[in-house]
Design an enzyme around this catalytic site. Structure first.
Site, PDB file in Angstrom:
ATOM      1  N   HIS A 270      12.599 -26.950 -21.825  1.00  0.00           N
ATOM      2  CA  HIS A 270      11.524 -26.659 -22.799  1.00  0.00           C
ATOM      3  C   HIS A 270      10.449 -27.744 -22.653  1.00  0.00           C
ATOM      4  CE1 HIS A 270       9.578 -25.023 -26.235  1.00  0.00           C
ATOM      5  NE2 HIS A 270      10.288 -25.565 -27.209  1.00  0.00           N
ATOM      6  N   HIS A 317       9.184 -18.836 -16.829  1.00  0.00           N
ATOM      7  CA  HIS A 317       9.044 -18.766 -18.288  1.00  0.00           C
ATOM      8  C   HIS A 317       9.952 -17.675 -18.825  1.00  0.00           C
ATOM      9  CE1 HIS A 317       7.232 -18.523 -22.291  1.00  0.00           C
ATOM     10  NE2 HIS A 317       6.817 -19.758 -22.047  1.00  0.00           N
ATOM     11  N   ASP A 372       3.392 -26.728 -18.668  1.00  0.00           N
ATOM     12  CA  ASP A 372       3.837 -28.075 -18.289  1.00  0.00           C
ATOM     13  C   ASP A 372       3.490 -28.436 -16.848  1.00  0.00           C
ATOM     14  OD1 ASP A 372       4.951 -28.515 -20.805  1.00  0.00           O
ATOM     15  OD2 ASP A 372       6.802 -27.492 -20.246  1.00  0.00           O
TER      16      ASP A 372
HETATM   17  C1  LIG Z   1       6.835 -25.324 -22.954  1.00  0.00           C
HETATM   18  C2  LIG Z   1       7.900 -24.623 -22.266  1.00  0.00           C
HETATM   19  O1  LIG Z   1       8.998 -24.623 -22.724  1.00  0.00           O
HETATM   20  S1  LIG Z   1       7.519 -23.788 -20.835  1.00  0.00           S
HETATM   21  C3  LIG Z   1       9.047 -23.821 -19.876  1.00  0.00           C
HETATM   22  C4  LIG Z   1       9.289 -25.207 -19.349  1.00  0.00           C
HETATM   23  N1  LIG Z   1      10.478 -25.253 -18.482  1.00  0.00           N
HETATM   24  C5  LIG Z   1      10.390 -25.401 -17.148  1.00  0.00           C
HETATM   25  O2  LIG Z   1       9.327 -25.444 -16.570  1.00  0.00           O
HETATM   26  C6  LIG Z   1      11.716 -25.567 -16.406  1.00  0.00           C
HETATM   27  C7  LIG Z   1      11.751 -24.693 -15.141  1.00  0.00           C
HETATM   28  N2  LIG Z   1      11.869 -23.296 -15.480  1.00  0.00           N
HETATM   29  C8  LIG Z   1      13.077 -22.735 -15.848  1.00  0.00           C
HETATM   30  O3  LIG Z   1      14.132 -23.365 -15.816  1.00  0.00           O
HETATM   31  C9  LIG Z   1      13.087 -21.286 -16.337  1.00  0.00           C
HETATM   32  O4  LIG Z   1      12.047 -20.562 -15.713  1.00  0.00           O
HETATM   33  C10 LIG Z   1      12.975 -21.166 -17.862  1.00  0.00           C
HETATM   34  C11 LIG Z   1      14.081 -21.951 -18.562  1.00  0.00           C
HETATM   35  C12 LIG Z   1      11.622 -21.652 -18.369  1.00  0.00           C
HETATM   36  C13 LIG Z   1      13.118 -19.678 -18.253  1.00  0.00           C
HETATM   37  O5  LIG Z   1      14.448 -19.306 -17.996  1.00  0.00           O
HETATM   38  P1  LIG Z   1      14.888 -17.798 -17.851  1.00  0.00           P
HETATM   39  O6  LIG Z   1      14.199 -16.957 -18.863  1.00  0.00           O
HETATM   40  O7  LIG Z   1      16.364 -17.778 -17.868  1.00  0.00           O
HETATM   41  O8  LIG Z   1      14.296 -17.446 -16.409  1.00  0.00           O
HETATM   42  P2  LIG Z   1      14.724 -16.283 -15.429  1.00  0.00           P
HETATM   43  O9  LIG Z   1      15.270 -15.097 -16.153  1.00  0.00           O
HETATM   44  O10 LIG Z   1      13.582 -16.051 -14.515  1.00  0.00           O
HETATM   45  O11 LIG Z   1      15.933 -16.941 -14.610  1.00  0.00           O
HETATM   46  C14 LIG Z   1      16.603 -16.222 -13.606  1.00  0.00           C
HETATM   47  C15 LIG Z   1      17.099 -17.189 -12.560  1.00  0.00           C
HETATM   48  O12 LIG Z   1      15.962 -17.823 -11.937  1.00  0.00           O
HETATM   49  C16 LIG Z   1      16.084 -19.225 -12.029  1.00  0.00           C
HETATM   50  N3  LIG Z   1      14.785 -19.845 -12.224  1.00  0.00           N
HETATM   51  C17 LIG Z   1      13.897 -19.609 -13.211  1.00  0.00           C
HETATM   52  N4  LIG Z   1      12.863 -20.452 -13.105  1.00  0.00           N
HETATM   53  C18 LIG Z   1      13.113 -21.248 -12.056  1.00  0.00           C
HETATM   54  C19 LIG Z   1      12.426 -22.350 -11.473  1.00  0.00           C
HETATM   55  N5  LIG Z   1      11.294 -22.832 -11.987  1.00  0.00           N
HETATM   56  N6  LIG Z   1      12.971 -22.922 -10.382  1.00  0.00           N
HETATM   57  C20 LIG Z   1      14.144 -22.454  -9.869  1.00  0.00           C
HETATM   58  N7  LIG Z   1      14.827 -21.459 -10.392  1.00  0.00           N
HETATM   59  C21 LIG Z   1      14.321 -20.849 -11.467  1.00  0.00           C
HETATM   60  C22 LIG Z   1      16.958 -19.449 -13.248  1.00  0.00           C
HETATM   61  O13 LIG Z   1      17.501 -20.756 -13.244  1.00  0.00           O
HETATM   62  C23 LIG Z   1      17.962 -18.328 -13.102  1.00  0.00           C
HETATM   63  O14 LIG Z   1      18.874 -18.703 -12.097  1.00  0.00           O
HETATM   64  P3  LIG Z   1      20.459 -18.361 -12.237  1.00  0.00           P
HETATM   65  O15 LIG Z   1      20.535 -16.891 -12.454  1.00  0.00           O
HETATM   66  O16 LIG Z   1      21.035 -18.818 -10.935  1.00  0.00           O
HETATM   67  O17 LIG Z   1      20.942 -19.129 -13.413  1.00  0.00           O
HETATM   68  O1  LIG Z   2       7.511 -19.812 -25.348  1.00  0.00           O
HETATM   69  C1  LIG Z   2       8.445 -20.474 -24.876  1.00  0.00           C
HETATM   70  O2  LIG Z   2       9.628 -20.049 -24.819  1.00  0.00           O
HETATM   71  C2  LIG Z   2       8.220 -21.820 -24.323  1.00  0.00           C
HETATM   72  C3  LIG Z   2       6.798 -22.267 -24.369  1.00  0.00           C
HETATM   73  O3  LIG Z   2       6.022 -22.008 -23.478  1.00  0.00           O
HETATM   74  C4  LIG Z   2       6.358 -23.003 -25.550  1.00  0.00           C
HETATM   75  O4  LIG Z   2       7.129 -23.121 -26.514  1.00  0.00           O
HETATM   76  O5  LIG Z   2       5.215 -23.483 -25.563  1.00  0.00           O
END
Ligand SMILES: CC(=O)SCCNC(=O)CCNC(=O)[C@H](O)C(C)(C)COP(=O)(O)OP(=O)(O)OC[C@H]1O[C@@H](n2cnc3c(N)ncnc32)[C@H](O)[C@@H]1OP(=O)(O)O
Ligand SMILES: O=C([O-])CC(=O)C(=O)O
Length: 433
Positions: A270, A317, A372
């Site tokens: 997050h 995301h 981010d």
């Molecule tokens: C402000 C915020 O919170 S914005 C989000 C900030 N977080 C990040 O940037 C961290 C990197 N991104 C991620 O880990 C993910 O994209 C998340 C946590 C944001 C979303 O997760 P999910 O909704 O579960 O994504 P999704 O359904 O696409 O995931 C499917 C697969 O793709 C992978 N995946 C998703 N994003 C990424 C990434 N950036 N790099 C590598 N693998 C990824 C997941 O880990 C998952 O793998 P698995 O099945 O082997 O466990």
């Molecule tokens: O919407 C989300 O799940 C994560 C995000 O981008 C935020 O909280 O700003």
């Protein structure tokens, strides 16, 4: 001029009545269905809470009371270089109306008047080891302010339910007003030898925070206005907002519920991802021995990160399926204000390289950058290299959205949140039915 509180009360009372009637007449209306995959998959997209302040569209991104980020940049009262003031966004989230410049100035002044931080908070922070993660210091600082909660005191005195929102409003306003001081204190304590800078009450909320961090650069002030505006809210389902909502629904006061939400923001999937992004870029620069890696070098490094079983921070995301408009807003800011930065060019090259690689994995639902992916490079440009601090900045901004939403929740009389859980045996029984 009608005060923010009066304006809010009028809107909230009207909506409270309307929702009661809608609920009475249509409470059984089916608006969603839940699949097994949603239960085992992190409850994606299940509609289960009211959140007035903003709503997310998977393609278009966030809209605050219906306004996109480019629209807010046009419409909200702004600083001298045209970046929107977060005070205006807070007003909009509470009232649904774009405030005038005078209303925004009034809110700035109100927050200055409420910004006194009890000494006990600084003493508490000073008792922590200096290398305590800034987000841990932040939640401890918020908790150290909790004894001043008006909601807690009035609840103990027997406050009726109809007044909850009023006490939550007062606590939320005080907390928002104090946060920049506490946040800047943590920064100066951790990274500037404890040489603290007093607030300047002639400045707006963002410029004053920038000032207490140690910068009076006009461009950095503009960045802070934009940053604090665009990070404020992302509808109710994200982990930090949902946590604040859940904890607030137990009638924990805004200090308790906001601190809980900040513990969610501190997770690397997050808010902490903004720290992870710049850390990952710095490590790449170090490993490659150049601060201007080519796209081929970046692609190799990305593939190595994935091969090590790690995520690419700043990409993907839970809801969005296009580049995050908050990423785009920051990119536009960089294009306008910053010339020739190797780090920012690298961020843009990463944007060209990463999505096709993630798409190639065949499992990532959104290969595009989120908010981010860009923020750290902008902060480094203005001299803030201490990336372990970045999520605190995010938290100061997030306070505006989640606390505005918390005021709405109490005004609308929202009950204790308590969804249903099931066991795997129950799931198996559904499959075998
Ligand atoms: C402000 C915020 O919170 S914005 C989000 C900030 N977080 C990040 O940037 C961290 C990197 N991104 C991620 O880990 C993910 O994209 C998340 C946590 C944001 C979303 O997760 P999910 O909704 O579960 O994504 P999704 O359904 O696409 O995931 C499917 C697969 O793709 C992978 N995946 C998703 N994003 C990424 C990434 N950036 N790099 C590598 N693998 C990824 C997941 O880990 C998952 O793998 P698995 O099945 O082997 O466990
Ligand atoms: O919407 C989300 O799940 C994560 C995000 O981008 C935020 O909280 O700003």
């Amino acid at each position: 001029m009608e005060s923010l509180k009066q304006k809010f009360a009028e809107k909230a009372i009207a909506l409270y009545q309307e929702l009661r009637e809608i609920n009475k007449a249509h409470g059984d209306l089916k608006v969603d269905e839940v699949t097994l995959g949603q239960i085992t998959g992190g409850a994606r997209s299940i509609k289960m809470m009211l959140w007035e302040t903003s709503q997310l569209d998977a393609i278009k991104g966030i809209r605050f009371r219906g306004y996109s980020i480019p629209e807010l940049k046009e419409l909200l009262p702004s600083g001298p270089q045209g970046e929107p003031k977060p005070e205006g966004l807070f007003w909009l989230m509470l009232t649904g109306e774009i405030p005038t410049a005078a209303e925004v100035d009034g809110l700035t002044a109100d927050w200055h008047a409420r910004a006194g931080v009890p000494d006990q908070v600084f003493k508490t922070l000073d008792s922590l080891p200096e290398d305590t993660h800034p987000m841990t210091q932040f939640t401890i600082g918020i908790m150290a302010m909790q004894p001043t909660s008006i909601f807690e005191r009035r609840y103990a005195e027997g406050m009726p339910k109809s007044e909850y929102w009023d006490a939550v409003y007062e606590d939320s306003m005080n907390l928002i007003a104090r946060l920049p001081r506490v946040a800047a204190y943590i920064y100066r304590r951790a990274f500037k030898g404890g040489k603290h800078i007093a607030p300047d009450t002639t400045l707006d909320y963002s410029a004053n925070y920038a000032h207490m961090l140690g910068s009076d650069d006009e461009d950095f002030r503009s960045l802070m206005r934009l940053y604090l505006t665009i990070h404020a809210d992302h509808e109710g389902g994200n982990a930090s907002a949902h946590t604040v909502n859940l904890v607030g629904s137990t009638l924990s006061d805004p200090y308790l519920s906001f601190a809980a939400g900040m513990n969610a923001l501190a997770g690397p999937l997050h808010g902490l991802a903004n720290q992870e992004v710049i850390k990952w870029i710095f490590e790449m620069i170090e490993a490659l021995g150049t601060d201007r890696p080519t796209k081929e070098q970046i692609a190799d490094y990305v593939n190595n990160t994935l091969a090590e079983g790690k995520v690419i921070p700043g990409y993907g995301h839970a809801v969005l399926r296009e580049p995050d408009p908050r990423f785009t807003a920051q990119r536009k800011f960089a294009e306008q204000y910053i010339k020739d930065s190797n780090l920012i060019t690298t961020v843009w090259n990463i944007f060209d390289v990463v999505p096709p690689i993630l798409e190639g994995l065949g499992k990532v639902k959104n290969p595009w950058p989120n908010v981010d992916a860009h923020s750290g490079a902008l902060l480094v440009h203005y001299g803030f290299r201490e990336y372990s601090y970045y999520t605190v900045l995010f938290g100061v901004s997030r306070a505006l959205g989640v606390l505005a939403a918390g005021i709405w929740s109490r005004a609308l009389g929202m009950p204790l949140e308590r969804p249903k859980s099931v066991t795997s045996d129950w799931l198996k029984a559904q499959v075998n039915k």
